[in-house]
Design a protein around this motif. Structure first.
Motif, mmCIF file in Angstrom:
data_model
loop_
_atom_site.group_PDB
_atom_site.id
_atom_site.type_symbol
_atom_site.label_atom_id
_atom_site.label_comp_id
_atom_site.label_asym_id
_atom_site.label_seq_id
_atom_site.Cartn_x
_atom_site.Cartn_y
_atom_site.Cartn_z
ATOM 1 N N GLY A 1 0.852 -1.041 -0.088
ATOM 2 C CA GLY A 1 -0.064 -0.071 -0.016
ATOM 3 C C GLY A 1 0.865 1.356 0.066
ATOM 4 N N PRO A 2 1.665 1.482 0.976
ATOM 5 C CA PRO A 2 2.511 2.718 0.938
ATOM 6 C C PRO A 2 3.562 2.648 -0.084
ATOM 7 C CG PRO A 2 2.778 1.585 3.115
ATOM 8 C CD PRO A 2 2.063 0.532 2.335
ATOM 9 N N CYS A 3 4.065 1.729 -0.666
ATOM 10 C CA CYS A 3 4.933 1.661 -1.959
ATOM 11 C C CYS A 3 4.189 2.039 -3.286
ATOM 12 C CB CYS A 3 5.524 0.240 -2.030
ATOM 13 S SG CYS A 3 6.964 0.128 -0.830
ATOM 14 N N SER A 4 3.041 1.457 -3.187
ATOM 15 C CA SER A 4 2.143 1.971 -4.566
ATOM 16 C C SER A 4 1.866 3.516 -4.470
ATOM 17 C CB SER A 4 0.824 1.084 -4.600
ATOM 18 O OG SER A 4 -0.008 1.332 -3.564
ATOM 19 N N TYR A 5 1.601 3.608 -3.257
ATOM 20 C CA TYR A 5 1.197 5.432 -3.148
ATOM 21 C C TYR A 5 2.687 6.291 -3.778
ATOM 22 C CZ TYR A 5 0.087 9.955 -0.972
ATOM 23 O OH TYR A 5 -0.111 11.172 -0.652
#
Length: 444
Positions: free
Chosen positions: A347-351
């Motif tokens: 999640g954080p990396c895709s953001y």
């Protein structure tokens, strides 16, 4: 020059949501027990925090380079209120709920928001005691907009109190509470690498195999039908207790997996192999505070964090199994998959990846890649936790809250929102024919 100095640039996520490829509008239906008092609604909106918030009183404008900005303006509430006294269906046998579903399905493909006023409006359906709150996704995500809406509401059992809301899905702080050791850290690194690699490949060429559930380029323009289901959260908790350490989200995704497998059993009983994978797209909240956002903070200058879009994207694989399988097996498989997703930093990396692409390659490239990810997957699923208690707005008790959005190039989109211990699941799906005159109805 004076206007440009006051203008505020859109966040990277906001720029993506106003692009032609991903132009997204959130539609929220609020059904009241009693007839709507138009003057009371107008007064509540005029005095609410919503119209004082910079995003809700700003026009979307572009500078000479084509870059989008917010420009403050004076809100004329009457321009945002659309009052309809007519009935939505010519068939007198159609129930109120089905008629509102038809109206919402039609809005999902045929009614953009004009840029000559701030990007929100409220449709008052007087014949159905219902209101449709339409707001552009560039203004905020589901959690921040639910917080904004609930700032106008009161608890039905105590009008002096505001509603409360529980945690919403995973948050960025959840990882910090985990017990860290070498093996856990190794799994975090491995799962993050694998899932981010797939995330990148989905934006390039990796695509789900074609099934009766598949969408694709142009499907967002097809007519839609909207089906709804309602259930008690206590029933989901009973299922949750039957699977060790399961969560409500595990049960929800297990139900979805089972339902999609059963549908494929009916549509293609011989053409599909057991274990065939199709993929869903889900959003994960990245705010440190996962539940209801502090209303006072919504008015802060840090709009990108407080109101805007602060979520990452997860790819959720579903494997086809014959409908005769034990239903609890679907929940167990969903739990095993979601546990791995929670352990990763997908999640954080895709953001971060989305922000990087937007900043260095521009809106067009980022929007095309995001559009391709949706085209290369099969469905979208979202889950927003609503108020724990029954609520009122301008003194009118609320029967239900239902959320949908404008069409994506998916054949099926699933939105869940809970209200006072009940869940409502809205499912806009494409009609199974070529684009033509728009028809209406309800699909189960």
């Amino acid at each position: 020059m004076e206007n440009l100095e006051r203008d505020e640039p859109l966040t990277p996520a906001g720029r993506m949501f106003v692009s032609s490829e991903m132009n997204q509008i959130i539609n929220c239906v609020i059904a009241g027990e009693n007839p709507i008092d138009i003057e009371a609604v107008r007064a509540e909106i005029s005095n609410s925090l919503m119209v004082k918030h910079p995003r809700f009183c700003s026009l979307l404008v572009k500078d000479s380079s084509g870059r989008e900005h917010w420009r403050r303006t004076v809100v004329d509430v009457d321009r945002h209120l659309i009052v309809r006294h007519d009935t939505l269906s010519e068939n007198p046998l159609v129930s109120d709920e089905v008629a509102v579903n038809e109206y919402l399905a039609d809005l999902s493909v045929s009614s953009p928001l004009g840029t000559d006023k701030p990007l929100w409006e409220i449709h008052l359906l007087m014949a159905y005691n219902s209101a449709v709150f339409r707001v552009h996704h560039a203004l905020g995500d589901g959690i921040s907009l639910m917080s904004m809406f609930l700032s106008c509401c009161r608890r039905a059992d105590d009008p002096a109190m505001r509603p409360t809301i529980g945690g919403v899905g995973a948050s960025a702080s959840a990882m910090l509470k985990r017990r860290w050791d070498f093996w856990t850290l190794l799994k975090v690194v491995w799962y993050t690498f694998v899932y981010i690699l797939e995330f990148i490949l989905r934006g390039l060429w990796l695509k789900d195999r074609s099934t009766p559930l598949s969408g694709g380029d142009g499907v967002e323009l097809w007519p839609r039908k909207l089906a709804t289901a309602r259930f008690q959260l206590d029933d989901m908790k009973a299922v949750k207790r039957a699977v060790a350490d399961a969560t409500i989200n595990d049960v929800l995704f297990g139900v979805v997996s089972s339902g999609l497998s059963r549908y494929l059993d009916i549509r293609s009983p011989k053409a599909l192999q057991k274990g065939l994978r199709f993929t869903g797209v889900a959003m994960v909240n990245l705010r440190p505070q996962p539940g209801l956002q502090d209303i006072s903070k919504l008015m802060s200058s840090d709009l990108g964090t407080q109101l805007g879009n602060k979520f990452g994207m997860l790819l959720l694989p579903v494997h086809y199994h014959k409908g005769g399988s034990n239903p609890l097996e679907f929940v167990k498989r969903a739990k095993a998959m979601i546990d791995k997703k929670k352990l990763s930093l997908e999640g954080p990396c895709s953001y971060k990846i989305g922000n990087f692409i937007m900043s260095f390659f521009g809106t067009k490239v980022a929007s095309i890649l995001n559009y391709r990810i949706v085209c290369n997957t099969t469905f979208t699923i979202s889950n927003i936790v609503g108020p724990r208690e029954e609520i009122t707005i301008v003194g009118n008790p609320i029967k239900y809250i239902r959320v949908s959005s404008t069409s994506l190039p998916h054949a099926i989109t699933l939105h869940m929102v809970s209200y006072a211990g009940k869940g409502r699941h809205a499912n806009p799906c494409r009609q199974r024919h070529n684009p033509g005159p728009r028809s209406s109805g309800e699909v189960f």
